[in-house]
Write a protein that holds these residues in place. Structure first.
Motif, mmCIF file in Angstrom:
data_model
loop_
_atom_site.group_PDB
_atom_site.id
_atom_site.type_symbol
_atom_site.label_atom_id
_atom_site.label_comp_id
_atom_site.label_asym_id
_atom_site.label_seq_id
_atom_site.Cartn_x
_atom_site.Cartn_y
_atom_site.Cartn_z
ATOM 1 N N PHE A 164 54.570 -15.604 114.919
ATOM 2 C CA PHE A 164 55.936 -15.049 114.981
ATOM 3 C C PHE A 164 56.796 -15.777 113.948
ATOM 4 C CE2 PHE A 164 60.195 -15.488 117.237
ATOM 5 C CZ PHE A 164 60.676 -14.269 116.765
ATOM 6 N N PRO A 165 57.169 -15.100 112.866
ATOM 7 C CA PRO A 165 57.924 -15.754 111.781
ATOM 8 C C PRO A 165 59.237 -16.383 112.225
ATOM 9 C CG PRO A 165 57.051 -13.642 111.054
ATOM 10 C CD PRO A 165 56.813 -13.712 112.532
ATOM 11 N N GLY A 166 59.796 -15.897 113.315
ATOM 12 C CA GLY A 166 61.079 -16.442 113.776
ATOM 13 C C GLY A 166 60.960 -17.640 114.691
ATOM 14 N N ALA A 167 59.765 -18.163 114.882
ATOM 15 C CA ALA A 167 59.580 -19.312 115.773
ATOM 16 C C ALA A 167 60.323 -20.542 115.245
ATOM 17 C CB ALA A 167 58.094 -19.626 115.913
ATOM 18 N N SER A 168 60.764 -21.398 116.162
ATOM 19 C CA SER A 168 61.499 -22.596 115.748
ATOM 20 C C SER A 168 61.334 -23.707 116.769
ATOM 21 C CB SER A 168 62.994 -22.284 115.565
ATOM 22 O OG SER A 168 63.580 -21.900 116.804
ATOM 23 N N VAL A 169 61.642 -24.924 116.332
ATOM 24 C CA VAL A 169 61.620 -26.104 117.190
ATOM 25 C C VAL A 169 62.888 -26.893 116.916
ATOM 26 C CG1 VAL A 169 60.422 -28.241 117.795
ATOM 27 C CG2 VAL A 169 59.100 -26.203 117.175
ATOM 28 N N GLU A 170 63.620 -27.225 117.979
ATOM 29 C CA GLU A 170 64.854 -27.999 117.861
ATOM 30 C C GLU A 170 64.670 -29.364 118.521
ATOM 31 O OE1 GLU A 170 68.089 -25.926 119.630
ATOM 32 O OE2 GLU A 170 67.440 -23.969 118.866
ATOM 33 N N LEU A 171 65.186 -30.401 117.893
ATOM 34 C CA LEU A 171 65.177 -31.748 118.450
ATOM 35 C C LEU A 171 66.614 -32.237 118.611
ATOM 36 C CD1 LEU A 171 62.318 -33.427 116.387
ATOM 37 C CD2 LEU A 171 62.201 -32.647 118.755
ATOM 38 N N GLU A 172 66.902 -32.832 119.760
ATOM 39 C CA GLU A 172 68.243 -33.354 120.041
ATOM 40 C C GLU A 172 68.137 -34.769 120.579
ATOM 41 O OE1 GLU A 172 72.033 -32.531 123.067
ATOM 42 O OE2 GLU A 172 70.242 -31.255 123.145
#
Length: 384
Positions: A290-298
């Motif tokens: 899925f090209p729109g996949a993402s990972v966020e770190l906070e």
């Protein structure tokens, strides 16, 4: 009030981190003001929590230098814990004083505040300071606000004793604490049509396993410091949430991880390794689905470790007063690293055992408070 009366007063005020600590801070402030002192407060943005800093001038009225006695006023919750007595009513049984915060760390605060009249009556050549903070238990949020206030006011302190429970034995080093939240975003689909989705839970699991691999590498390969109770850095994933139904590919997963690093290990380097795995391995696999996949770190919390200098005057003083030369390093964190980072040499030493902290039926032994009184009295005399 004496130490036990102060401890009863302080533990009766519920200062669980989710609540305000103003009741405790204002009680201490008012007592110090009645003794002619001028404590000042520094608050959070909402004004619901406050630090207190108060200088006890030397015999000539000087306010610069001297030793600070530091303690945090917040406590952890009692929810769901099987207490055998009211956690907010000090109860004595067989020489033990039970209440939430009795050990961590209102015992030290009560002792220090109770002894203020005695400190003021001593002919000291250097000042003493009280430094009470908020929200230590949730990422050491309050102490940096107080330290910023010291800089703005031009207050100089020569050394600091953080009174966390160490059984009145000096602790000269502890690990840093770093907590992060990770959000993994994929694509939802019916579980019978897996090629049309991107499973955030499964990809989050890959990252969690990579974090576990890092932990195992530290355990096997170091770096090591055998003076610590856990002699290597640690990293764990302790909370996770994701998915909405058993038959739906999860489009989101969130988890938290924390690492406790030896002072020789840079937190930035640790986080760089995790980010490199995400960018180099995890995201390419996810985006192939899925090209729109993402990972966020906070970043949720960062508290530096402590590595006290043996040559520092406060280290030598605490060692002399406790007659203890052992090199003692611990895995838990305190605000001491923040004071050290602000240029204030710091040692950790206080009444009670860390083994009692955060537990049901938390207690501090009355004898530990008596030892703390003797220690603080000798410390004050050393400033003559």
């Amino acid at each position: 009030m004496n130490t036990l009366e102060w401890l009863g007063t302080l533990t009766a005020i519920d200062t669980t981190s989710r609540l305000s600590n103003l009741g405790l801070i204002e009680t201490v402030r008012d007592d110090l003001q009645r003794q002619g002192l001028q404590p000042w407060l520094s608050t959070n943005a909402e004004g619901t929590k406050a630090n207190l800093f108060c200088t006890l001038p030397d015999q000539a009225g000087g306010t610069q230098g001297g030793i600070a006695l530091s303690g945090h006023t917040d406590t952890v919750p009692v929810d769901g814990q099987p207490w055998t007595s009211d956690p907010f009513r000090l109860t004595e049984r067989e020489g033990r004083l039970y209440a939430r915060g009795a050990c961590d760390m209102k015992g030290f605060i009560a002792t220090a505040v109770a002894m203020v009249p005695e400190f003021l009556a001593m002919p000291r050549a250097k000042p003493m300071h009280l430094a009470l903070s908020y929200d230590e238990e949730v990422a050491c949020i309050g102490a940096p606000v107080m330290l910023s206030g010291l800089r703005e006011r031009g207050i100089r302190v020569d050394g600091c004793v953080v009174g966390e429970p160490t059984s009145m034995k000096p602790v000269v080093a502890h690990k840093g604490l770093n907590a992060w939240r990770c959000r993994v975003h994929g694509k939802a689909a019916h579980s019978s049509l897996t090629p049309r989705g991107c499973n955030a839970v499964e990809h989050a699991a890959r990252l969690i396993c990579a974090i576990r691999d890092l932990a195992e590498a530290w355990r096997a390969e170091g770096p090591f410091d055998e003076a610590y109770d856990v002699p290597y850095s640690t990293i764990t994933t302790n909370m996770i949430q994701g998915g909405i139904a058993m038959n739906t590919i999860a489009d989101a997963c969130e988890f938290t991880y924390e690492f406790r690093n030896l002072p020789v290990l840079s937190p930035a380097e640790v986080q760089a390794r995790i980010s490199a795995y995400i960018q180099g391995e995890l995201l390419p696999r996810m985006r192939s689905e899925f090209p729109g996949a993402s990972v966020e770190l906070e970043n949720l919390a960062t508290a530096p470790g402590l590595d006290a200098s043996e040559q520092a005057a406060v280290t030598q003083l605490v060692r002399a007063l406790t007659a203890d030369s052992s090199v003692r390093k611990v895995a838990y964190g305190t605000e001491a690293g923040l004071f050290q980072g602000a240029g204030i040499p710091t040692v950790v030493c206080g009444p009670g055992s860390i083994e009692q902290a955060h537990k049901p039926d938390e207690f501090v032994e009355a004898d530990q408070l008596a030892q703390c009184e003797r220690f603080l009295r000798q410390l004050a005399h050393s400033l003559a």
